[in-house]
Write an enzyme that holds these catalytic residues in place. Structure first.
Site, short mmCIF file in Angstrom:
data_model
loop_
_atom_site.label_atom_id
_atom_site.label_comp_id
_atom_site.label_asym_id
_atom_site.label_seq_id
_atom_site.Cartn_x
_atom_site.Cartn_y
_atom_site.Cartn_z
N LYS A 178 0.85 -1.18 0.16
CA LYS A 178 -0.16 0.04 -0.05
C LYS A 178 0.80 1.08 0.03
CE LYS A 178 -2.78 3.48 1.47
NZ LYS A 178 -2.16 4.86 1.80
N GLU A 193 9.25 1.93 11.25
CA GLU A 193 10.33 2.81 11.13
C GLU A 193 9.66 4.21 11.05
OE1 GLU A 193 12.33 5.90 9.60
OE2 GLU A 193 12.26 4.62 7.70
N CYS A 218 13.19 11.10 7.30
CA CYS A 218 13.14 10.93 8.74
C CYS A 218 14.29 11.11 9.35
CB CYS A 218 12.69 9.29 8.69
SG CYS A 218 13.79 8.19 8.02
N GLU A 276 9.25 17.27 15.16
CA GLU A 276 9.59 16.96 13.92
C GLU A 276 8.81 17.59 13.08
OE1 GLU A 276 10.50 12.83 11.08
OE2 GLU A 276 8.54 12.80 12.49
#
Length: 496
Positions: free
Chosen positions: A191, A266, A300, A399
Site C-alpha cells: 500500500k 520505522e 526521517c 519533528e
C-alpha cells in the site's frame, strides 16, 4: 525555467488510469472510486488512480495467501534469487522513467530522483543474494533424560506481509520492504502513500515483467483510513511493516494486536547533529546544511537539531546562511533546481505553521521562513535556519519534516550529550570532529540507531537501519531484516 522532456513512456503511463494489482490481474477498485494524484510543483493533476477499499484488501490478502501456500512455496531459493536479479536489471533498464515519475509526484529534483532509482536497483540486487544463504543450525542440547538427541533449527517465511510505505522516498521505501519479503519467501500486499502511488504502480509492472508468480506481490492503492487501516487490522495478515509518522505507527501497533501479527516500524526523528570546536568548520557546516535541506527536509533522519560549540557558532551560522541562499528553488524537472516543493498543500501548511510558531516562541529566524516570491504555484518553502538559545521552541523539539534547521550552542560535552538525547526520538545522530577519541566517546553515548561521524545520511543495504525509543521497532536492511521476515522452528529428533 527549462524543464527536461518527459519520456514518451512516461507520458503514455500517465494517460492510463492507475489500477490495483491483485492475484496477477490489473483491476479497478471494487467500488469503482478513483482519486487524483497531484504534481506538487504546479498543483496540476497528473493522473487518476484506483481507490482501494476493504473489499479490495480482502481480495488481495486472499490472493497473497493462495500464492504463499501454493506456487511461491514451490520456488527454490535459487529461483527466488534469480527473479530478484531480473527485477534489479529491469530497475536499471527503466531508471530514467522511474526517476521522472518520482519527481512528478513527489517534487524532488530530478538528480535526486535518479539517485533514488539507482539505489532501488542496488537494494534489490543485495537482497537477491540472500535466498540461498538463509540457514538454520544444529545445537548441542543436553536433555535431562540423557537420551541422545539431535536438535536443529529451520528459518521459515512469516507469511503474508502488509507493507505500508511513505511518500518521501516512494520507490526506495517500496524496495526496502519488498526485498526481504521476496528473499525470504514471504508474499506481500503493498500500500503506497496516496500522494505518490504512481512509481509504485510502475514498480509492480516491472515485478510482473520479471516473472514473479501471480499473488506474490499485490498492490492496493488508496487512502490511509480506507485502505491502510483495514490492511493493518486484517486477521489473515501475518506481519505488517510500516514506515511513517510515530503517531500513525502507534495506530498500526494497536491494530496488529487483533491476531498478534508481527510488526516492524520505522518512524519519526528529531536527529541531533553536533559540531565540536576542532572540526573542519566549512565541511561540517556543509554537512549540516545537506543533512537538513536534502529532499526538502522531508527525511526521517533529517539533522534538524544542530548543536554548535559556542566558540564557532558565528562562523557556522554564516556558512549555513550561505548554503541556504545558494539553493535554487523550482520544479524538480528543471535541472537547475536544487530544491523542489514540499509534497502537498497540507505539508506546506504544517511547515509554515512551525515557522510562525517558532518565532512566536522565541527562536530567532536567521534566514528563510517564507514562500519564495518568484514561484506563484507549487508547494515551495525557503530553506530556513533558526537560532534557539533557550532550546524551548517547538522547532527545537518537534519533528517538522521540512527544510527547517534549529541551531543551539553548547560549551560542556557531558551536558551536550544529555541535551542531544533529550528527545522521544532516537533514529539518527551525527558528530563532526577531527578527534577520534571524542568521536567514539560521544558516539557510544548517543541514543540513536545510526550515528554518523564526519558524514550524514549514509545508508547501505548491508548495514542495519532503525531507531531507538519512539523512532521505531526493529531494523530494516542487512541480515537483521531477514530475521524480521522469518520464523525460527526448533526440531528435536530422538536418536535412541
Amino acid at each position: 525555467m527549462s524543464q527536461i522532456q518527459l519520456l514518451p513512456a512516461v507520458e503514455k503511463f500517465l494517460a492510463q488510469p492507475g489500477r490495483l494489482f491483485i492475484g496477477g490481474t490489473w483491476q479497478d477498485a471494487a467500488s469503482g472510486r478513483r482519486f487524483a494524484v497531484e504534481n506538487p510543483a504546479n498543483e496540476c493533476v497528473l493522473a487518476e488512480v484506483a481507490e482501494g477499499g476493504e473489499r479490495d484488501v480482502d481480495t488481495a490478502v486472499a490472493a497473497a495467501r493462495a500464492a504463499f501456500t501454493g506456487v511461491w512455496a514451490q520456488q527454490s531459493p535459487a529461483q527466488r534469487g534469480l527473479l530478484l536479479f531480473r527485477l534489479a536489471e529491469l530497475l536499471d533498464q527503466y531508471r530514467e522513467e522511474l526517476a521522472q515519475l518520482i519527481t512528478l509526484e513527489n517534487g524532488k529534483p530530478i538528480a535526486t530522483a535518479r539517485g533514488e532509482a539507482a539505489s532501488a536497483a542496488n537494494i534489490i540486487r543485495y537482497f537477491a543474494g540472500w535466498p540461498t544463504k538463509i540457514e538454520g543450525s544444529t545445537l548441542p542440547v543436553s536433555p535431562s533424560s540423557g537420551a541422545p538427541m539431535l536438535n536443529y533449527t529451520l528459518r521459515e517465511p512469516v507469511g503474508v506481509c502488509a507493507l505500508i510505505v511513505p511518500w518521501n522516498f516512494p520507490l526506495t521505501m517500496c524496495v526496502w520492504k519488498l526485498g526481504p519479503v521476496l528473499a525470504t519467501g514471504c508474499v506481500a500486499v503493498l500500500k503506497p502513500a496516496e500522494q505518490t502511488p504512481l512509481v509504485a504502480i510502475r514498480l509492480v509492472q516491472l515485478i510482473e515483467a520479471a516473472g514473479f508468480p501471480p499473488g506474490v506481490v499485490n498492490l492496493v492503492t488508496g487512502l490511509g483510513i480506507h485502505t491502510g487501516a483495514p490492511l493493518a487490522q486484517h486477521p489473515d495478515v501475518d506481519k505488517i511493516a510500516f514506515t511513517g509518522s510515530t503517531q500513525v505507527g502507534r495506530l498500526i501497533a494497536q491494530a496488529a494486536t487483533g491476531n498478534m501479527k508481527k510488526v516492524s516500524l520505522e518512524l519519526g526523528g528529531k536527529s541531533p547533529n553536533i559540531i565540536l570546536p576542532d572540526a573542519d568548520i566549512v565541511r561540517a557546516a556543509k554537512g549540516a546544511a545537506d543533512g537538513i535541506f536534502y529532499n526538502q527536509g522531508q527525511v526521517c533522519t533529517a539533522g534538524s537539531r544542530l548543536y554548535v560549540h559556542a566558540s564557532v557558532l558565528d562562523q557556522v551560522l554564516e556558512e549555513l546562511q550561505r548554503h541556504a541562499a545558494a539553493h535554487v528553488l523550482g520544479p524538480g524537472l528543471d535541472p537547475a533546481s536544487s530544491m523542489g516543493p514540499l509534497v502537498s498543500a497540507r505539508q506546506l501548511g504544517s511547515v509554515s505553521a512551525y515557522l510562525q510558531r517558532g518565532q512566536e516562541e522565541g527562536a530567532e529566524l536567521i534566514c528563510g521562513g517564507a514562500r519564495p516570491a518568484h514561484l506563484e504555484r507549487g508547494h515551495f518553502i525557503q530553506p530556513s535556519v533558526f537560532l534557539d538559545r533557550a532550546e524551548r521552541a517547538c522547532v527545537a523539539r518537534e519533528e517538522i519534516f521540512g527544510p527547517v534547521l534549529t541551531v543551539m550552542s553548547w560549551t560542556e560535552i557531558d551536558e551536550l550529550v544529555l541535551r542531544a538525547n533529550d528527545s522521544p526520538y532516537g533514529l539518527a545522530a551525527g558528530l563532526w570532529t577531527r578527534d577520534l577519541r571524542s568521536a567514539h566517546r560521544v558516539a557510544a553515548q548517543l541514543k540513536a540507531g545510526s550515528v554518523w561521524i564526519n558524514c550524514w545520511n549514509v545508508v547501505d543495504p548491508a548495514s542495519p537501519f532503525g531507531g531507538y525509543k519512539q523512532s521505531g521497532w526493529g531494523r530494516e536492511m542487512s541480515k537483521n531484516v531477514i530475521d524480521a521476515y522469518t520464523e525460527t522452528k526448533s526440531v528435536f529428533v530422538d536418536l535412541a
